[in-house]
Design an enzyme around this catalytic site. Sequence first.
Site, PDB file in Angstrom:
ATOM      1  N   ARG A  21       0.843  -1.188   0.000  1.00  0.00           N
ATOM      2  CA  ARG A  21       0.000   0.000   0.000  1.00  0.00           C
ATOM      3  C   ARG A  21       0.887   1.251   0.000  1.00  0.00           C
ATOM      4  NH1 ARG A  21      -5.147   0.656   0.318  1.00  0.00           N
ATOM      5  NH2 ARG A  21      -5.545  -1.531   0.817  1.00  0.00           N
ATOM      6  N   GLU A  44       1.183  -8.077  -3.591  1.00  0.00           N
ATOM      7  CA  GLU A  44      -0.073  -7.535  -4.125  1.00  0.00           C
ATOM      8  C   GLU A  44      -0.067  -6.013  -4.014  1.00  0.00           C
ATOM      9  OE1 GLU A  44      -3.704  -7.048  -1.325  1.00  0.00           O
ATOM     10  OE2 GLU A  44      -2.970  -9.073  -0.930  1.00  0.00           O
ATOM     11  N   THR A  73      -7.599  -5.457  -2.738  1.00  0.00           N
ATOM     12  CA  THR A  73      -8.815  -4.641  -2.653  1.00  0.00           C
ATOM     13  C   THR A  73      -9.640  -4.772  -3.928  1.00  0.00           C
ATOM     14  OG1 THR A  73      -7.435  -3.079  -1.384  1.00  0.00           O
ATOM     15  CG2 THR A  73      -9.712  -2.447  -1.763  1.00  0.00           C
ATOM     16  N   LYS A 133      -9.152 -15.140   2.686  1.00  0.00           N
ATOM     17  CA  LYS A 133      -8.409 -14.142   3.458  1.00  0.00           C
ATOM     18  C   LYS A 133      -9.201 -13.831   4.724  1.00  0.00           C
ATOM     19  CE  LYS A 133      -7.510  -9.130   3.139  1.00  0.00           C
ATOM     20  NZ  LYS A 133      -7.396  -7.992   2.196  1.00  0.00           N
ATOM     21  N   GLY A 163      -2.911  -7.095  10.945  1.00  0.00           N
ATOM     22  CA  GLY A 163      -2.285  -7.168  12.257  1.00  0.00           C
ATOM     23  C   GLY A 163      -1.275  -8.279  12.420  1.00  0.00           C
ATOM     24  N   GLY A 183       1.550  -6.119   5.535  1.00  0.00           N
ATOM     25  CA  GLY A 183       1.688  -4.811   4.933  1.00  0.00           C
ATOM     26  C   GLY A 183       2.843  -3.995   5.468  1.00  0.00           C
ATOM     27  N   SER A 184       2.563  -3.113   6.442  1.00  0.00           N
ATOM     28  CA  SER A 184       3.570  -2.146   6.896  1.00  0.00           C
ATOM     29  C   SER A 184       4.772  -2.806   7.561  1.00  0.00           C
ATOM     30  CB  SER A 184       2.935  -1.141   7.858  1.00  0.00           C
ATOM     31  OG  SER A 184       2.374  -1.791   8.985  1.00  0.00           O
TER      32      SER A 184
END
Length: 213
Positions: A21, A44, A73, A133, A163, A183-184
């Site tokens: 993202r 992704e 998404t 998912k 998370g 993600g992050s």
Amino acid sequence: MAKDNILDQFLTTMPIIAILRGLTPDMAGIVGRALMAGGITAMEVPLNEADATACIGKLREVAGGNALIGAGTVTRAKTVHVAASAGAAFAVAPNTDRDMITACLTDNIVPVAGVFTPSDAFTAIKAGATYLKVFPAFAVTPAGMNAMKVVMPSSVRLLAVGGVDRGNIEDWHNAGAFGFGIGSALYEPGDDAERVEAKARLITEAVRELKKT
């Protein structure tokens, strides 16, 4: 019809999908190479991000056959066609949408349906999805995901997303997650190649240790 074994092929070796993202086209190649150097082989790009299709194209260029690139998404059939046109090999949804799953199978890309409840899960399975998912995973909890897994067909793959990080990945593994969307903990806008690779190595090393047990 989409063949799930293309996603199996990559996730069996390293069961992580990097969720990129905030990625931009000028950083896509740099980030993609750094993730692969750190052991990540599936990525992704969320389609609700600016320049998502361009980023998917750039990632595919640098990945060659060494990583699988998908779209995230993907909430409805219309966006499946966008993902397929960009060259995505799989499409990940935050929600359960039968038309989205059908469109993926028609366009020959692997659907990863978003689920939060057993009802969501069986709706997705009935529509033809074998990758689910579990999202947001932190709200479902490892115990909740494990309870869902027990009642599902053994062929269904559960991916914990939301998370999940190096500190709790063992809990999700023990709860029966086949893979993880991260993600992050792998990439944030502003991260340079060195930082991305270092993050990737920490997480992939943790996963390799889990696979030994």
